[in-house]
Design a protein around this motif. Structure first.
Motif, short mmCIF file in Angstrom:
data_model
loop_
_atom_site.label_atom_id
_atom_site.label_comp_id
_atom_site.label_asym_id
_atom_site.label_seq_id
_atom_site.Cartn_x
_atom_site.Cartn_y
_atom_site.Cartn_z
N THR A 4 57.44 -12.63 52.56
CA THR A 4 56.95 -12.23 51.24
C THR A 4 57.67 -12.91 50.09
O THR A 4 57.33 -12.68 48.93
CB THR A 4 57.09 -10.71 51.08
OG1 THR A 4 58.45 -10.34 51.35
CG2 THR A 4 56.18 -9.96 52.04
N LYS A 28 50.73 -11.70 51.75
CA LYS A 28 50.44 -10.38 51.17
C LYS A 28 50.04 -9.44 52.31
O LYS A 28 48.87 -9.18 52.55
CB LYS A 28 49.33 -10.48 50.13
CG LYS A 28 49.74 -11.24 48.89
CD LYS A 28 48.66 -11.18 47.83
CE LYS A 28 49.15 -11.77 46.53
NZ LYS A 28 48.19 -11.57 45.45
N THR A 30 50.27 -6.24 52.80
CA THR A 30 49.57 -5.00 52.49
C THR A 30 48.07 -5.23 52.37
O THR A 30 47.27 -4.46 52.89
CB THR A 30 50.15 -4.38 51.21
OG1 THR A 30 51.56 -4.25 51.40
CG2 THR A 30 49.60 -3.00 50.96
N GLU A 31 47.69 -6.32 51.69
CA GLU A 31 46.27 -6.64 51.57
C GLU A 31 45.66 -7.00 52.93
O GLU A 31 44.51 -6.65 53.20
CB GLU A 31 46.06 -7.79 50.58
CG GLU A 31 46.23 -7.39 49.12
CD GLU A 31 47.66 -7.29 48.64
OE1 GLU A 31 47.86 -7.01 47.44
OE2 GLU A 31 48.60 -7.46 49.44
N ARG A 44 51.09 -0.06 47.95
CA ARG A 44 52.33 -0.76 47.63
C ARG A 44 52.98 0.00 46.47
O ARG A 44 52.37 0.20 45.42
CB ARG A 44 52.05 -2.20 47.22
CG ARG A 44 53.30 -2.98 46.84
CD ARG A 44 52.99 -4.40 46.38
NE ARG A 44 52.44 -5.21 47.46
CZ ARG A 44 51.20 -5.73 47.45
NH1 ARG A 44 50.39 -5.53 46.44
NH2 ARG A 44 50.77 -6.45 48.47
N GLU A 77 54.02 -0.09 51.70
CA GLU A 77 54.96 -1.16 51.39
C GLU A 77 55.79 -0.72 50.20
O GLU A 77 55.25 -0.27 49.19
CB GLU A 77 54.22 -2.46 51.04
CG GLU A 77 55.17 -3.59 50.67
CD GLU A 77 54.44 -4.87 50.29
OE1 GLU A 77 55.09 -5.92 50.34
OE2 GLU A 77 53.25 -4.82 49.92
N PHE A 104 52.28 -10.88 41.25
CA PHE A 104 51.81 -11.39 42.55
C PHE A 104 51.58 -10.26 43.54
O PHE A 104 50.64 -10.31 44.34
CB PHE A 104 52.83 -12.39 43.12
CG PHE A 104 52.32 -13.14 44.31
CD1 PHE A 104 51.47 -14.22 44.14
CD2 PHE A 104 52.68 -12.77 45.59
CE1 PHE A 104 50.98 -14.92 45.24
CE2 PHE A 104 52.21 -13.46 46.70
CZ PHE A 104 51.36 -14.54 46.52
N TYR A 105 52.44 -9.26 43.52
CA TYR A 105 52.34 -8.09 44.39
C TYR A 105 52.13 -6.85 43.53
O TYR A 105 53.07 -6.09 43.27
CB TYR A 105 53.62 -7.91 45.22
CG TYR A 105 53.89 -9.01 46.23
CD1 TYR A 105 53.06 -9.17 47.34
CD2 TYR A 105 54.96 -9.87 46.08
CE1 TYR A 105 53.31 -10.16 48.27
CE2 TYR A 105 55.22 -10.86 47.01
CZ TYR A 105 54.39 -11.00 48.10
OH TYR A 105 54.63 -11.99 49.02
#
Length: 119
Positions: A4, A28, A30-31, A44, A77, A104-105
Motif C-alpha cells: 500500500t 487498494k 479494500t476496493e 477504511r 482497513e 489516494f485511500y
C-alpha cells in the motif's frame, strides 16, 4: 515498503521512494476485497483523531457482529501513521497522512449490507 506504500513515498527498504516503473503501483486492497462475492461489510477507517478512533472502533464492532450473525465477510482497513518510519513528529505525520494518503485511500464505507456504496 508495503503493498500500500504510495508512489514516490520513501521507506526504510525503498529510501528513494516507490518507483512505480520498477515496483508497481500501490494496491487498494479494500476496493479489491469489496468486489469479491460474499463480502458483506468493507470499510477504511483511520486512527489519527479521537473522532476517527471512535469510527474505527464502531467499524470493528460491526465486523464482529456481522461475523456472529453469519452475514458474510467483513473487512476493516485501518489507516495509521508511522511517525518513526516517516521520521516525522506525530502531528506532522498526521498532517502528511491527511494531505497525501487520504486523497489516494479515502476513508469511509465501501460496501455495506453486501452492496457497494462508494468507489
Amino acid at each position: 515498503m508495503a503493498p500500500t506504500t504510495l508512489a514516490e513515498m520513501p521507506t526504510s527498504t525503498s529510501p528513494f521512494g516507490r518507483d512505480v516503473e520498477i515496483m508497481g503501483n500501490p494496491i487498494k486492497m479494500t476496493e479489491i476485497v469489496a468486489q469479491l462475492a460474499g463480502t458483506y461489510f468493507v470499510t477504511r477507517q483511520s486512527v489519527h483523531t479521537p473522532q476517527n478512533v471512535r469510527k474505527a472502533k464502531k467499524a470493528i464492532r460491526m465486523a464482529f457482529e456481522n461475523q456472529k450473525l453469519k452475514k458474510g465477510v467483513s473487512f476493516v482497513e485501518i489507516v495509521s501513521n508511522c511517525n518513526s518510519g516517516w521520521k516525522l513528529p506525530p502531528v506532522k505525520a498526521n498532517e502528511w497522512m491527511e494531505e497525501n494518503m487520504f486523497p489516494f485511500y479515502p476513508l469511509g464505507d465501501i460496501k455495506v449490507d453486501g452492496k457497494i456504496v462508494s468507489k
